[in-house]
Design an enzyme around this catalytic site. Structure first.
Site, mmCIF file in Angstrom:
data_model
loop_
_atom_site.group_PDB
_atom_site.id
_atom_site.type_symbol
_atom_site.label_atom_id
_atom_site.label_comp_id
_atom_site.label_asym_id
_atom_site.label_seq_id
_atom_site.Cartn_x
_atom_site.Cartn_y
_atom_site.Cartn_z
ATOM 1 N N HIS A 18 82.674 22.071 62.133
ATOM 2 C CA HIS A 18 83.909 21.276 62.089
ATOM 3 C C HIS A 18 85.142 22.186 62.090
ATOM 4 O O HIS A 18 86.105 21.938 62.818
ATOM 5 C CB HIS A 18 83.954 20.417 60.812
ATOM 6 C CG HIS A 18 82.898 19.357 60.724
ATOM 7 N ND1 HIS A 18 82.040 19.237 59.666
ATOM 8 C CD2 HIS A 18 82.557 18.364 61.571
ATOM 9 C CE1 HIS A 18 81.230 18.210 59.847
ATOM 10 N NE2 HIS A 18 81.509 17.666 61.005
ATOM 11 N N LYS A 42 77.651 4.983 55.787
ATOM 12 C CA LYS A 42 76.831 6.201 55.776
ATOM 13 C C LYS A 42 76.460 6.628 54.352
ATOM 14 O O LYS A 42 75.735 7.597 54.186
ATOM 15 C CB LYS A 42 77.595 7.346 56.455
ATOM 16 C CG LYS A 42 77.520 7.322 57.975
ATOM 17 C CD LYS A 42 78.200 8.540 58.580
ATOM 18 C CE LYS A 42 77.249 9.404 59.374
ATOM 19 N NZ LYS A 42 77.930 10.523 60.063
ATOM 20 N N ARG A 91 78.325 18.116 70.666
ATOM 21 C CA ARG A 91 77.413 19.249 70.426
ATOM 22 C C ARG A 91 76.303 19.330 71.453
ATOM 23 O O ARG A 91 75.976 20.372 71.959
ATOM 24 C CB ARG A 91 76.803 19.141 69.020
ATOM 25 C CG ARG A 91 77.802 19.357 67.907
ATOM 26 C CD ARG A 91 77.259 18.893 66.602
ATOM 27 N NE ARG A 91 76.923 17.476 66.678
ATOM 28 C CZ ARG A 91 76.197 16.820 65.809
ATOM 29 N NH1 ARG A 91 75.698 17.451 64.779
ATOM 30 N NH2 ARG A 91 75.962 15.538 65.948
ATOM 31 N N SER A 129 76.001 17.774 59.159
ATOM 32 C CA SER A 129 76.205 17.702 57.712
ATOM 33 C C SER A 129 74.928 17.267 56.998
ATOM 34 O O SER A 129 74.609 17.773 55.918
ATOM 35 C CB SER A 129 77.335 16.730 57.395
ATOM 36 O OG SER A 129 78.521 17.181 57.989
HETATM 37 N N1 COA Z 1 79.904 20.704 63.917
HETATM 38 C C1 COA Z 1 78.948 20.331 63.085
HETATM 39 N N2 COA Z 1 78.568 19.053 62.905
HETATM 40 C C2 COA Z 1 79.209 18.131 63.610
HETATM 41 C C3 COA Z 1 80.221 18.443 64.525
HETATM 42 C C4 COA Z 1 80.559 19.805 64.660
HETATM 43 N N3 COA Z 1 81.504 20.216 65.495
HETATM 44 N N4 COA Z 1 80.654 17.312 65.088
HETATM 45 C C5 COA Z 1 79.942 16.323 64.553
HETATM 46 N N5 COA Z 1 79.065 16.816 63.670
HETATM 47 C C6 COA Z 1 78.060 16.085 62.912
HETATM 48 C C7 COA Z 1 78.555 15.573 61.612
HETATM 49 O O1 COA Z 1 78.358 16.519 60.604
HETATM 50 C C8 COA Z 1 77.692 14.342 61.431
HETATM 51 O O2 COA Z 1 76.463 14.737 60.916
HETATM 52 P P1 COA Z 1 75.565 13.760 60.038
HETATM 53 O O3 COA Z 1 75.527 12.426 60.723
HETATM 54 O O4 COA Z 1 74.294 14.478 60.014
HETATM 55 O O5 COA Z 1 76.228 13.682 58.697
HETATM 56 C C9 COA Z 1 77.483 13.848 62.842
HETATM 57 O O6 COA Z 1 77.725 14.947 63.668
HETATM 58 C C10 COA Z 1 78.423 12.782 63.307
HETATM 59 O O7 COA Z 1 79.332 12.543 62.327
HETATM 60 P P2 COA Z 1 80.908 12.565 62.417
HETATM 61 O O8 COA Z 1 81.453 13.493 63.426
HETATM 62 O O9 COA Z 1 81.384 12.722 61.017
HETATM 63 O O10 COA Z 1 81.184 11.220 62.982
HETATM 64 P P3 COA Z 1 80.813 9.913 62.337
HETATM 65 O O11 COA Z 1 79.910 9.314 63.326
HETATM 66 O O12 COA Z 1 80.363 9.968 60.932
HETATM 67 O O13 COA Z 1 82.263 9.306 62.275
HETATM 68 C C11 COA Z 1 84.064 7.997 62.920
HETATM 69 C C12 COA Z 1 82.671 8.481 63.203
HETATM 70 C C13 COA Z 1 84.522 8.243 61.501
HETATM 71 C C14 COA Z 1 84.997 8.748 63.845
HETATM 72 C C15 COA Z 1 84.049 6.508 63.265
HETATM 73 O O14 COA Z 1 83.058 5.867 62.500
HETATM 74 C C16 COA Z 1 85.370 5.847 63.007
HETATM 75 O O15 COA Z 1 86.269 5.973 63.793
HETATM 76 N N6 COA Z 1 85.492 5.131 61.854
HETATM 77 C C17 COA Z 1 86.700 4.443 61.489
HETATM 78 C C18 COA Z 1 86.558 2.932 61.644
HETATM 79 C C19 COA Z 1 86.724 2.556 63.091
HETATM 80 O O16 COA Z 1 87.750 2.695 63.708
HETATM 81 N N7 COA Z 1 85.640 2.005 63.640
HETATM 82 C C20 COA Z 1 85.601 1.547 65.018
HETATM 83 C C21 COA Z 1 85.241 2.668 65.947
HETATM 84 S S1 COA Z 1 85.272 2.134 67.628
#
Ligand code: COA
Length: 161
Positions: A18, A42, A91, A129
């Site tokens: 990140h 989550k 990724r 994560s």
């Molecule tokens: N390096 C390491 N890990 C990474 C990474 C990077 N560069 N990019 C993503 N990841 C990992 C994260 O650690 C996470 O791992 P995990 O699932 O094992 O914990 C996974 O990839 C994806 O998670 P993240 O990037 O945190 O995205 P998310 O899917 O949890 O979050 C949101 C998505 C928060 C952006 C989305 O749910 C959102 O916009 N929520 C707000 C409400 C909303 O608007 N909803 C409608 C959306 S259309």
């Protein structure tokens, strides 16, 4: 015109993958807002406040970067913050389908906000994560994946689990 980008995620917890994206985004845009989603679905291990605080401590005083928690639609939060770009890390090919869906839905909700994808360095492409949490919870060494403050926070959490 000032280009404000928003980098959203759950960050449970923040990893080197990140932070690398945050630095990369900062080199492209004038301001970067790291937007930490509550992500109740989550069931994060760290509270929203803990996740925000960990990112702040990991980043230190990085000019042009702000860390905020949010619990509303990402597109609404982006508008509140005057952000016109959503940054996401891509990724692996397996990320693509979900990211494509998310970007398409966000474009539908807010056509004026563009999503851009940055690819992490190769050595972070396998990082997530939940893997970090699992390895740490089973006593493995995660120091090559996360900042020392996150290592300590993970160790502290696992004492109570
Ligand atoms: N390096 C390491 N890990 C990474 C990474 C990077 N560069 N990019 C993503 N990841 C990992 C994260 O650690 C996470 O791992 P995990 O699932 O094992 O914990 C996974 O990839 C994806 O998670 P993240 O990037 O945190 O995205 P998310 O899917 O949890 O979050 C949101 C998505 C928060 C952006 C989305 O749910 C959102 O916009 N929520 C707000 C409400 C909303 O608007 N909803 C409608 C959306 S259309």
């Amino acid at each position: 015109m000032t280009k404000v980008a928003i980098y959203p995620g759950t960050f449970d917890p923040v990893t080197h993958g990140h932070t690398e994206i945050i630095h990369r985004a900062r080199s492209l845009f004038d301001r970067v807002i790291v937007a930490v989603a509550k992500s109740r679905g989550k069931a994060p291990v760290f509270t929203l406040e803990e996740r925000v605080s960990l990112i702040e401590r990991v980043l230190g005083d990085l000019p042009g970067v702000e860390v905020c928690g949010f619990n509303i639609l990402l597109t609404d939060f982006s508008r509140q913050k005057n952000a016109t770009i959503i940054v996401r890390g891509l990724r692996m090919v397996s990320d693509f389908e979900y990211e494509f869906q998310l970007a398409s839905m966000n474009r539908h909700l807010a056509p004026d906000i563009e999503t851009v994808f940055l690819t992490p360095a190769e050595h972070y492409s396998h990082l997530s994560s939940s893997l970090v949490r699992e390895i740490s919870g089973l006593g493995g060494d995660v120091s090559q994946f996360v900042h020392p403050v996150v290592v300590s926070a993970l160790q502290e959490k696992s004492k109570w689990r």
